[in-house]
Design a protein around this motif. Structure first.
Motif, PDB file in Angstrom:
ATOM      1  N   SER A   1       0.168  34.806  10.353  1.00 30.58           N
ATOM      2  CA  SER A   1       0.109  34.127  11.657  1.00 30.58           C
ATOM      3  C   SER A   1      -0.617  32.785  11.638  1.00 30.58           C
ATOM      4  CB  SER A   1      -0.515  35.040  12.721  1.00 30.58           C
ATOM      5  OG  SER A   1       0.260  36.211  12.872  1.00 30.58           O
ATOM      6  N   THR A   2      -0.758  32.180  10.459  1.00 29.91           N
ATOM      7  CA  THR A   2      -1.352  30.848  10.375  1.00 29.91           C
ATOM      8  C   THR A   2      -0.366  29.905   9.695  1.00 29.91           C
ATOM      9  OG1 THR A   2      -2.388  31.197   8.208  1.00 29.91           O
ATOM     10  CG2 THR A   2      -3.696  31.801  10.161  1.00 29.91           C
ATOM     11  N   CYS A   3      -0.568  28.616   9.901  1.00 31.43           N
ATOM     12  CA  CYS A   3       0.278  27.603   9.289  1.00 31.43           C
ATOM     13  C   CYS A   3      -0.614  26.481   8.790  1.00 31.43           C
ATOM     14  CB  CYS A   3       1.265  27.064  10.318  1.00 31.43           C
ATOM     15  SG  CYS A   3       2.283  25.720   9.701  1.00 31.43           S
TER      16      CYS A   3
ATOM     17  N   ASN B   1       4.688  28.933  16.020  1.00 26.95           N
ATOM     18  CA  ASN B   1       4.618  30.175  16.790  1.00 26.95           C
ATOM     19  C   ASN B   1       3.936  31.248  15.938  1.00 26.95           C
ATOM     20  OD1 ASN B   1       5.020  32.508  18.254  1.00 26.95           O
ATOM     21  ND2 ASN B   1       7.243  32.454  18.133  1.00 26.95           N
ATOM     22  N   PRO B   2       2.615  31.459  16.115  1.00 28.95           N
ATOM     23  CA  PRO B   2       1.888  32.425  15.289  1.00 28.95           C
ATOM     24  C   PRO B   2       2.433  33.845  15.373  1.00 28.95           C
ATOM     25  CG  PRO B   2       0.354  31.125  16.609  1.00 28.95           C
ATOM     26  CD  PRO B   2       1.746  30.798  17.071  1.00 28.95           C
ATOM     27  N   ALA B   3       2.953  34.237  16.533  1.00 23.64           N
ATOM     28  CA  ALA B   3       3.478  35.597  16.690  1.00 23.64           C
ATOM     29  C   ALA B   3       4.661  35.854  15.749  1.00 23.64           C
ATOM     30  CB  ALA B   3       3.889  35.832  18.141  1.00 23.64           C
ATOM     31  N   ALA B   4       5.481  34.837  15.527  1.00 19.91           N
ATOM     32  CA  ALA B   4       6.641  34.982  14.640  1.00 19.91           C
ATOM     33  C   ALA B   4       6.229  35.049  13.174  1.00 19.91           C
ATOM     34  CB  ALA B   4       7.608  33.822  14.849  1.00 19.91           C
ATOM     35  N   ALA B   5       4.980  34.690  12.880  1.00 16.06           N
ATOM     36  CA  ALA B   5       4.510  34.650  11.495  1.00 16.06           C
ATOM     37  C   ALA B   5       3.633  35.841  11.123  1.00 16.06           C
ATOM     38  CB  ALA B   5       3.733  33.360  11.254  1.00 16.06           C
TER      39      ALA B   5
ATOM     40  N   ASP C   1       4.062  35.725   4.389  1.00 21.74           N
ATOM     41  CA  ASP C   1       3.378  34.966   3.338  1.00 21.74           C
ATOM     42  C   ASP C   1       4.452  34.119   2.665  1.00 21.74           C
ATOM     43  OD1 ASP C   1       1.753  33.946   1.394  1.00 21.74           O
ATOM     44  OD2 ASP C   1       1.280  35.859   0.458  1.00 21.74           O
ATOM     45  N   LEU C   2       4.694  32.918   3.225  1.00 22.22           N
ATOM     46  CA  LEU C   2       5.794  32.069   2.783  1.00 22.22           C
ATOM     47  C   LEU C   2       5.328  30.641   2.551  1.00 22.22           C
ATOM     48  CD1 LEU C   2       8.405  33.148   5.491  1.00 22.22           C
ATOM     49  CD2 LEU C   2       8.272  33.985   3.143  1.00 22.22           C
ATOM     50  N   VAL C   3       6.018  29.951   1.649  1.00 15.66           N
ATOM     51  CA  VAL C   3       5.760  28.530   1.423  1.00 15.66           C
ATOM     52  C   VAL C   3       7.094  27.802   1.569  1.00 15.66           C
ATOM     53  CG1 VAL C   3       4.946  26.758  -0.174  1.00 15.66           C
ATOM     54  CG2 VAL C   3       3.857  29.025  -0.165  1.00 15.66           C
TER      55      VAL C   3
END
Length: 104
Positions: free
Chosen positions: A44-46, A16-20, A24-26
């Motif tokens: 907003s990317t994975c 869900n890009p909106a939730a991101a 900036d997480l790993v």
């Protein structure tokens, strides 16, 4: 394709890009003690990477059956954690964010 690889790809497809937005997480994953991968969530990317990532803020440790169940919705992540089938290393609160980033 292994069942772990298939489960990871399914998980990535649920992103869900909106939730991101602004994150900036790993997230690290260790499956069956020998399969490592990371999900890098940034703005907003994975991105999915194979192997262990030393920058992971949290690593989730489980077996492949638990991963598959969580991804397909037949296993609740919190119940897996409480039942000892899933454990975290690092910032456990970030692990809770996964349900927002990858909804069922």
């Amino acid at each position: 394709m292994t069942s772990v690889a298939a489960a990871v790809q399914k998980m990535q497809a649920k992103f869900n890009p909106a939730a991101a937005a602004g994150l900036d997480l790993v997230f690290g994953f260790r499956i069956d003690d020998d399969k490592h991968f990371s999900l890098i969530v940034k703005n907003s990317t994975c991105e999915l990477e194979s192997g262990e990532n030393p920058d992971a803020q949290v690593t989730l440790v489980m077996d492949s059956e638990t991963l598959e169940g969580i991804v397909d919705g037949s296993t609740d992540g919190m119940q897996a954690f409480m039942g000892g089938k899933l454990r975290t290393e690092g910032d456990m609160m970030l692990a809770m964010k996964l349900s927002e980033l990858f909804p069922s």
